[in-house]
Design a protein around this motif. Structure first.
Motif, short mmCIF file in Angstrom:
data_model
loop_
_atom_site.label_atom_id
_atom_site.label_comp_id
_atom_site.label_asym_id
_atom_site.label_seq_id
_atom_site.Cartn_x
_atom_site.Cartn_y
_atom_site.Cartn_z
N LEU A 361 -17.43 -10.86 29.09
CA LEU A 361 -17.45 -9.44 30.34
C LEU A 361 -16.38 -9.85 31.49
N GLY A 362 -15.82 -8.55 32.20
CA GLY A 362 -13.81 -8.55 32.45
C GLY A 362 -13.49 -7.79 31.30
N PHE A 363 -12.28 -6.98 31.96
CA PHE A 363 -11.83 -6.39 30.93
C PHE A 363 -10.39 -7.28 30.73
N GLY A 364 -10.37 -7.60 29.61
CA GLY A 364 -9.11 -7.77 28.80
C GLY A 364 -9.80 -9.51 28.50
N SER A 365 -10.93 -9.65 29.35
CA SER A 365 -11.24 -11.44 29.50
C SER A 365 -11.87 -12.22 28.02
N CYS A 366 -11.58 -13.43 27.78
CA CYS A 366 -12.37 -14.19 26.60
C CYS A 366 -12.75 -15.56 26.74
N PHE A 367 -12.93 -15.37 26.51
CA PHE A 367 -13.81 -16.96 26.44
C PHE A 367 -12.93 -18.40 26.30
N GLY A 368 -12.48 -18.79 26.96
CA GLY A 368 -11.98 -20.25 27.21
C GLY A 368 -12.15 -21.65 26.88
N PRO A 369 -11.79 -22.82 27.26
CA PRO A 369 -11.97 -23.40 27.19
C PRO A 369 -13.24 -23.93 27.72
N ALA A 370 -13.26 -23.80 29.28
CA ALA A 370 -14.27 -23.87 30.09
C ALA A 370 -15.62 -23.38 29.21
N ASP A 371 -15.45 -22.38 29.14
CA ASP A 371 -16.80 -21.65 28.33
C ASP A 371 -17.19 -22.61 27.09
N ARG A 372 -16.51 -23.08 26.64
CA ARG A 372 -16.92 -24.22 25.35
C ARG A 372 -17.86 -25.31 25.92
N ARG A 373 -17.50 -25.92 27.07
CA ARG A 373 -17.70 -26.87 27.25
C ARG A 373 -18.82 -26.13 28.39
N LEU A 374 -18.80 -25.32 28.94
CA LEU A 374 -20.20 -25.17 29.36
C LEU A 374 -20.91 -24.68 28.67
N LEU A 375 -21.00 -23.96 27.59
CA LEU A 375 -22.22 -24.10 26.92
C LEU A 375 -22.43 -25.06 25.89
N GLU A 376 -21.85 -25.77 25.57
CA GLU A 376 -21.76 -26.72 25.22
C GLU A 376 -23.02 -27.77 25.89
N THR A 377 -23.15 -27.86 27.43
CA THR A 377 -24.00 -28.38 28.52
C THR A 377 -25.37 -27.79 28.33
N PHE A 378 -24.93 -26.07 27.95
CA PHE A 378 -26.27 -25.87 27.77
C PHE A 378 -27.09 -26.46 26.76
N ALA A 379 -26.33 -25.87 25.88
CA ALA A 379 -27.25 -26.25 24.63
C ALA A 379 -27.80 -27.40 24.49
#
Length: 839
Positions: A361-379
């Protein structure tokens, strides 16, 4: 799973359209600034343009990112630096800084191309608007007016920048709510005031000493760093809180589908994205689960796409942005996603699947390294929660059961309509032009069985029918229950029309075997419609629809089995076009009337003509009368057609009388016209308007229309006779009436249908014709034989005592002009005879 209706390509182009609009706005604003040629604060110690560019770039890197209603907004110190540049009277330097600094900042952050272009255009437009405001404010060159102008410039930069962001959110997300605008206005008023105050303090400090501006700058840098640190801590705490809420929520869940719904919903909230999916590996298959926009759980068995396959093969996360990787980019295109992030999902025995999120979500926003670490933690958290119980296996079992129930009929165990459509589509995808047949099966009189013997017996009948149909089809196809007493069979091995008919015959015989229900022996019958590709349709949906049409035809004709025929399809393109064009032809009276003579058998003298409607379509040519008259009846246009024919026939009768021709004109009147309350007044109007003698007009009605309601027909026809018109009963013998019943109708003529006359020399039809002639004469009615096509039939009719004749042997139907010439010649050769009541 991707949205059921992915965003169309033009929607993805909207951000670029916004960028073009912002660039145009920036160009216009800066043109105005440079043309204004303003003079600002004069100072011999001017900051070099290189330093200004670096200052703007550095200030933009010190931004603070704040979450705003699931959007990411950027607040930075570059507003102040750009305003200072304007105050130092260096517009060209500010323009360069407004373009170069955002470019450098976007490259440093590796922003998406559309975001980079938007940032540059947005900053340039905001700075240009601020320059115009600064230039035209009175008193900006010195004194208190300078501070006011500088404050206004800061405010304009912040307003235009924030407005650009809100417009971008509107373009990207489709809506900006009133709360967003109010919250943005509240924060804007605070930030603009702070920026203006800081700019005034900085400019004042620089006026005292050129290094004096460093003090407020250092203070702001320190404040920004503290805010960023606070922002990072708040984000971590917020993520921890979401993880805790998820773990707490899943611990008390007992339903497997609720576990999935909670997991996928938490993924979307945690990663601030539009889509969240979980791919679970099963024995020899994969199950992909996701959330419908309504929040309902959806699932389907699939093959992993390229993104999921790469995670499964490598056992590590995959982040996809843009189309740099052609293979992964193609996977994004199929999902209609802008970006995606996928991580491994571990089960009790190793890798169990893949967690995937998409559309940050967000204009022009994209996933970054912090999102990857967060999703790995959630998984990891969700995997531990599921491994700690038997929920994962229960989840698979429950989803499998629901998947089976969603595709099968609970009563019969056969596949349902959804499975049938899926299987049919699969057959077409794999057939590559080979024939595919669809059979629609409907159990006759099932409602009577259900109502008489009860629903329990009805269920027994349906189960027995399902077993017999599926047992007959066997491995050569698939049988399904579509609903009620309707079944469908698809054959695709490959089959021909003859093989499909043979299968239909076998199904009817199997269904007809005696069945014991509620101590009664029932003999079931069914109607079956057949459609075979490619001649009956090139798609599964088309084939299914046409088999259904054929089935209704089999029910209507009592034939039991029927193959689809385009001519009997009420929904073909030709029929739809003809129905529409027929209305136009009737309203414009462009249909023609042709005329077929009737003559006395013994003398060949002409006694009248029958008016026959003809229609030449501009695309399809001559349309058969049976076809367009049936269309008129089905579309409710038959009454209008009848009046057009009557109008033309009366006019032609008048024209012939003016030429000395006194032949009678017969006109067919529809059964529906007998119910028209305007029938008699309109007939009288036609007689008066065209000055036609009533005795010269013969109203023809079909036997079935007269006998459908004898009492009503008798009343209406008596009134027609009272006007002086003659009556004739057409197509006699095709209905269920008798001459004794027709004696109640004061018709002067009985027309024997051509189906009895054609071929009467080599069948028993001659006896039927002879009996009809004898009985009609007993009732003082004239008998006309239709469909006479040869001399032998003519002579035989003379022997049988028939009165008049009509058919190709005498003459085919002719246009009015040709008919006039023919009639004049016939009168010259044989004379005319006025119709008489007796032969």
């Amino acid at each position: 799973m991707a949205d059921p209706q992915p965003r169309a390509p033009d929607v993805r182009l909207r951000p670029w359209v916004l960028c073009v609009a912002m660039t145009a706005l920036a160009s216009a604003a800066w043109t105005g600034v440079l043309v204004a040629g303003r003079s600002g604060l004069a100072h011999h110690d001017v900051v070099p343009w290189v330093l200004l560019v670096l200052a703007v770039w550095g200030a933009s890197l010190l931004d603070v990112r704040l979450r705003f209603r699931q959007q990411t907004l950027f607040l930075g110190a570059d507003t102040v630096v750009l305003a200072l540049g304007l105050a130092l009277d260096r517009p060209l330097i500010v323009l360069v800084a407004a373009v170069v600094a955002p470019v450098a900042s976007s490259a440093w952050r590796r922003s998406a191309p559309v975001q980079a272009v938007f940032n540059v255009a947005n900053v340039a437009a905001a700075t240009g608007a601020a320059g115009l405001a600064y230039a035209f404010l009175p008193g900006h060159a010195g004194g208190a007016g300078r501070w006011l102008a500088l404050g206004v410039a800061c405010l304009v930069i912040d307003v235009v920048t924030s407005a650009g962001v809100l417009v971008a959110v509107r373009v990207n997300r489709g809506r900006v709510g009133r709360p967003q605008v109010l919250d943005s206005a509240a924060s804007l008023s605070l930030s603009a005031s702070a920026n203006a105050a800081f700019a005034i303090v900085t400019i004042s400090a620089m006026a005292v000493s050129r290094w004096g501006g460093l003090i407020p700058v250092l203070l702001v840098v320190g404040a920004v760093l503290l805010l960023r640190r606070q922002r990072d801590l708040e984000t971590k705490f917020a993520n921890l809180e979401l993880l805790y809420r998820f773990s707490h929520a899943i611990a008390g869940v007992t339903e497997a589908t609720d576990v999935l719904t909670t997991t996928l919903g938490s993924m979307k909230e945690l990663l601030a994205c539009e889509h969240a999916e979980l791919l679970l590996a099963e024995t020899g298959a994969f199950l992909r689960l996701g959330l419908h926009p309504t929040g309902a759980l959806v699932h389907q068995r699939v093959e992993p796409d390229e993104i999921e396959r790469r995670v499964l093969d490598a056992g590590e996360a995959v982040m996809v942005e843009g189309r740099a990787d052609a293979v992964l980019g193609a996977a994004l295109d199929r999902r209609a996603w802008r970006d995606a992030l996928a991580v491994p999902f571990q089960g009790a025995d190793g890798l169990a699947g893949v967690m995937t999120v998409g559309q940050k979500l967000g204009f022009g926003s994209c996933f970054g390294p912090a999102d990857r670490r967060l999703l790995e933690t959630f998984a990891s958290h969700s995997s531990v929660a599921l491994r700690g119980s038997d929920l994962l296996q229960r989840l698979r079992d429950e989803v499998a059961a629901r998947s089976y129930d969603a595709l099968h009929d609970a009563l019969t165990g056969l596949g349902n309509r959804t499975l049938f459509r899926q299987h049919l589509k699969l057959l077409f995808d794999e057939a590559h032009g080979a024939p595919v047949a669809v059979l629609m099966v409907d159990i006759d009189n099932f409602r009577e069985i259900n109502d008489t013997l009860g629903h329990h017996a009805g269920d027994d009948v349906l189960r027995a029918a399902a077993e017999r149909i599926s047992g007959t089809v066997g491995a050569s196809g698939m049988a399904c229950r579509l609903g009620g007493d309707e079944f469908a069979v698809v054959l695709g091995d490959p089959t021909s029309g003859d093989e499909a008919t043979a299968m239909a015959t076998a199904i009817r015989e199997a269904v007809a075997e005696p069945l014991l229900a509620e101590s009664m022996n029932l003999e079931l019958q069914c109607a079956i419609g057949i459609a075979v590709s490619p001649e009956d349709g090139g798609s599964g949906e088309g084939l299914l629809r046409r088999a259904d049409i054929a089935m209704f035809g089999a029910k209507a004709t009592k034939s039991g089995i029927e193959r689809y025929e385009p001519g009997r399809d009420p929904n073909t393109t030709r029929r739809l076009r003809l129905t529409s064009d027929l209305r136009k032809a009737i309203s414009s009276a462009t249909l023609e009337l042709w005329y077929q003579p009737k003559a006395e058998l013994a003398t060949r003298r002409v006694v009248g003509v029958e008016a026959l409607a003809r229609w030449r379509h501009p695309r399809y040519g001559a349309v058969p009368p049976d076809e367009f008259i049936a269309l008129a009846e089905q579309s409710g246009s038959i009454s209008a057609l009848t009046w057009v024919v009557l109008e033309k026939a009366f006019a032609q009768k008048r024209a012939w009388e003016d030429q000395g021709l006194t032949v009678d004109v017969s006109v067919n009147v529809s059964a529906r016209s007998l119910l028209d309350v305007d029938l008699l007044p309109r007939l009288k109007s036609l007689l008066d308007r065209h000055r036609v003698a009533p005795s010269g007009i013969v109203v023809e009605l079909t036997e079935s229309s007269v006998m459908a309601d004898v009492e009503r027909a008798e009343a209406v026809l008596d009134q027609i006779l009272a006007l002086g018109l003659q009556l004739s009963v057409d197509d006699f013998g095709t209905g269920y009436s008798s001459l004794s019943r027709l004696s109640r109708i004061s018709a002067s003529e009985i027309k024997i249908d051509k189906s009895f006359v054609t071929g009467m020399l080599c069948s028993n039809n001659a006896a039927i014709v002879a009996t009809t002639v004898e009985l009609a004469h007993e009732l003082d009615k004239i008998v006309t034989a239709e469909g006479v096509e040869d001399r032998a039939t003519w002579d035989r009719l003379v022997e049988l005592g028939c009165d008049w004749v009509q058919g190709y042997y005498l003459s085919r139907p002719m246009p009015a002009g040709v008919a006039t010439t023919w009639l004049l010649e016939a009168v010259r050769r044989h004379g005319t005879r006025q119709p008489a009541t007796n032969p």
